[in-house]
Motif scaffolding. Structure first.
Motif, PDB file in Angstrom:
ATOM      1  N   ALA A 113       0.853  -1.199   0.000  1.00  9.52           N
ATOM      2  CA  ALA A 113       0.000   0.000   0.000  1.00  9.52           C
ATOM      3  C   ALA A 113       0.881   1.239   0.000  1.00  9.52           C
ATOM      4  CB  ALA A 113      -0.918  -0.002   1.219  1.00  9.52           C
ATOM      5  N   GLY A 114       0.242   2.402  -0.074  1.00  6.35           N
ATOM      6  CA  GLY A 114       0.940   3.669   0.100  1.00  6.35           C
ATOM      7  C   GLY A 114       2.102   3.887  -0.838  1.00  6.35           C
ATOM      8  N   PHE A 115       3.228   4.371  -0.272  1.00  2.00           N
ATOM      9  CA  PHE A 115       4.409   4.666  -1.074  1.00  2.00           C
ATOM     10  C   PHE A 115       4.861   3.455  -1.879  1.00  2.00           C
ATOM     11  CE2 PHE A 115       6.203   7.988   2.163  1.00  2.00           C
ATOM     12  CZ  PHE A 115       5.125   8.808   1.911  1.00  2.00           C
ATOM     13  N   GLY A 116       4.926   2.301  -1.222  1.00  3.12           N
ATOM     14  CA  GLY A 116       5.450   1.103  -1.877  1.00  3.12           C
ATOM     15  C   GLY A 116       4.641   0.699  -3.097  1.00  3.12           C
ATOM     16  N   LYS A 117       3.341   0.720  -2.966  1.00  3.65           N
ATOM     17  CA  LYS A 117       2.458   0.367  -4.086  1.00  3.65           C
ATOM     18  C   LYS A 117       2.625   1.372  -5.226  1.00  3.65           C
ATOM     19  CE  LYS A 117      -2.425  -0.589  -5.128  1.00  3.65           C
ATOM     20  NZ  LYS A 117      -2.727   0.535  -6.033  1.00  3.65           N
ATOM     21  N   ALA A 118       2.668   2.651  -4.880  1.00  2.00           N
ATOM     22  CA  ALA A 118       2.839   3.690  -5.912  1.00  2.00           C
ATOM     23  C   ALA A 118       4.182   3.545  -6.620  1.00  2.00           C
ATOM     24  CB  ALA A 118       2.714   5.077  -5.281  1.00  2.00           C
ATOM     25  N   MET A 119       5.218   3.197  -5.879  1.00  2.00           N
ATOM     26  CA  MET A 119       6.533   2.987  -6.493  1.00  2.00           C
ATOM     27  C   MET A 119       6.500   1.791  -7.440  1.00  2.00           C
ATOM     28  SD  MET A 119       9.144   3.475  -3.325  1.00  2.00           S
ATOM     29  CE  MET A 119       8.731   4.647  -2.038  1.00  2.00           C
ATOM     30  N   ALA A 120       5.850   0.725  -7.009  1.00  2.00           N
ATOM     31  CA  ALA A 120       5.741  -0.463  -7.867  1.00  2.00           C
ATOM     32  C   ALA A 120       5.082  -0.100  -9.189  1.00  2.00           C
ATOM     33  CB  ALA A 120       4.947  -1.553  -7.149  1.00  2.00           C
ATOM     34  N   GLU A 121       4.020   0.669  -9.131  1.00  2.00           N
ATOM     35  CA  GLU A 121       3.309   1.081 -10.341  1.00  2.00           C
ATOM     36  C   GLU A 121       4.184   1.977 -11.216  1.00  2.00           C
ATOM     37  OE1 GLU A 121      -1.141   0.931  -8.283  1.00  2.00           O
ATOM     38  OE2 GLU A 121      -0.025   2.821  -8.385  1.00  2.00           O
ATOM     39  N   ARG A 122       4.955   2.859 -10.581  1.00  2.00           N
ATOM     40  CA  ARG A 122       5.813   3.777 -11.350  1.00  2.00           C
ATOM     41  C   ARG A 122       6.919   3.020 -12.071  1.00  2.00           C
ATOM     42  NH1 ARG A 122       7.525   6.378 -14.608  1.00  2.00           N
ATOM     43  NH2 ARG A 122       8.392   8.489 -14.593  1.00  2.00           N
ATOM     44  N   TYR A 123       7.588   2.124 -11.368  1.00  2.00           N
ATOM     45  CA  TYR A 123       8.672   1.362 -11.999  1.00  2.00           C
ATOM     46  C   TYR A 123       8.116   0.411 -13.069  1.00  2.00           C
ATOM     47  CZ  TYR A 123      12.392   2.985  -8.895  1.00  2.00           C
ATOM     48  OH  TYR A 123      13.331   3.762  -8.262  1.00  2.00           O
TER      49      TYR A 123
END
Length: 250
Positions: free
Chosen positions: A12-22
């Motif tokens: 969730a949160g930062f980690g999920k957003a980072m996964a989507e960005r990469y």
């Protein structure tokens, strides 16, 4: 050849957003977190991006080292480690807080970050490339009432990141400490132990940073030319600034 990023706390949160960005840039992903079902959902949502998931708690030293040792061959070369897993618990003053909360924050924010770093660092040194991104906080620099142990753990992240750079001088490995201010995510819900009303009040009347903003910043730091290292990056929303000194008048 696609690069590989390992992100802790990716449910969730930062980690999920980072996964989507990469994933949007074609990176291979190794995603870890405590909630296996959430990891599976994210893995499916990111298809056809190659995603390896590993469900464990970073505060478990053996689990951290096992997860790295058991990476499939196609994921063994990790280009970027994002030590994102972390939490704050409570806002009570030091004299009345729950000591168990302190220990949980230390186990996750400090020990978990160290375990994951130590598990991956030898292979990065051997291949003479890599980037470690640690998620710190402005709380590691600026104290506030109730920030006691949480701020202390993030001050550790700040100094640990700098000491890593000192140890790694002469290698091609980069280390970055990202220090966010007011961000709206599951963070405050966790801090208030599931009380969403209390969490929502933290952001009331403001325009806080979003997880997608942090994901963009992290991605940017890791895709700069290889000779450039962002040592630390402090980021706040425009609605946040520094408090005046507190003075008790009698």
């Amino acid at each position: 050849m696609s690069k590989t990023v390992l992100i802790t706390g990716a449910t969730a949160g930062f980690g999920k957003a980072m996964a989507e960005r990469y994933a949007s840039e074609g990176w291979n992903l190794i995603l870890t977190g405590r909630r296996k079902e959430k990891l599976k959902e994210l893995q499916q949502a990111l298809a056809p991006t190659p995603v390896h998931i590993a469900a464990f708690d970073v505060s478990d030293k053996q689990a951290c080292f096992d997860a790295v040792a058991q990476l499939p061959d196609s994921f063994k070369t990790v280009d970027v480690l994002v030590n994102n897993a972390g939490l704050a618990l409570g806002l009570d003053p030091a004299q009345s807080c729950d000591l168990n909360d302190w220990e949980t924050m230390i186990d996750t924010n400090i020990k978990g970050l160290m375990y994951m770093t130590r598990a991956l660092l030898p292979s990065m040194v051997e291949q003479d490339k890599g980037h470690i991104v640690n998620l710190g906080s402005v709380a590691g620099t600026y104290p506030y009432p109730g920030g006691n142990c949480y701020g202390g753990t993030k001050a550790f992240v700040n100094h640990f990141s700098k000491n890593l750079l000192a140890d790694l001088l002469g290698t091609r490995i980069r280390v970055t400490n990202i220090e966010p201010g007011l961000c709206e995510s599951e963070f405050s819900v966790v801090r208030f132990k599931g009380d969403k009303n209390a969490a929502d009040k933290v952001y009331q009347g403001t325009q806080p940073i979003k997880p997608e903003d942090i994901a963009e910043i992290v991605y940017w730091t890791t895709t700069l030319p290889a000779h450039i290292n962002i040592n630390s990056l402090e980021v706040m929303p425009v609605d946040q600034a520094f408090s005046p000194f507190a003075i008790n008048r009698k």
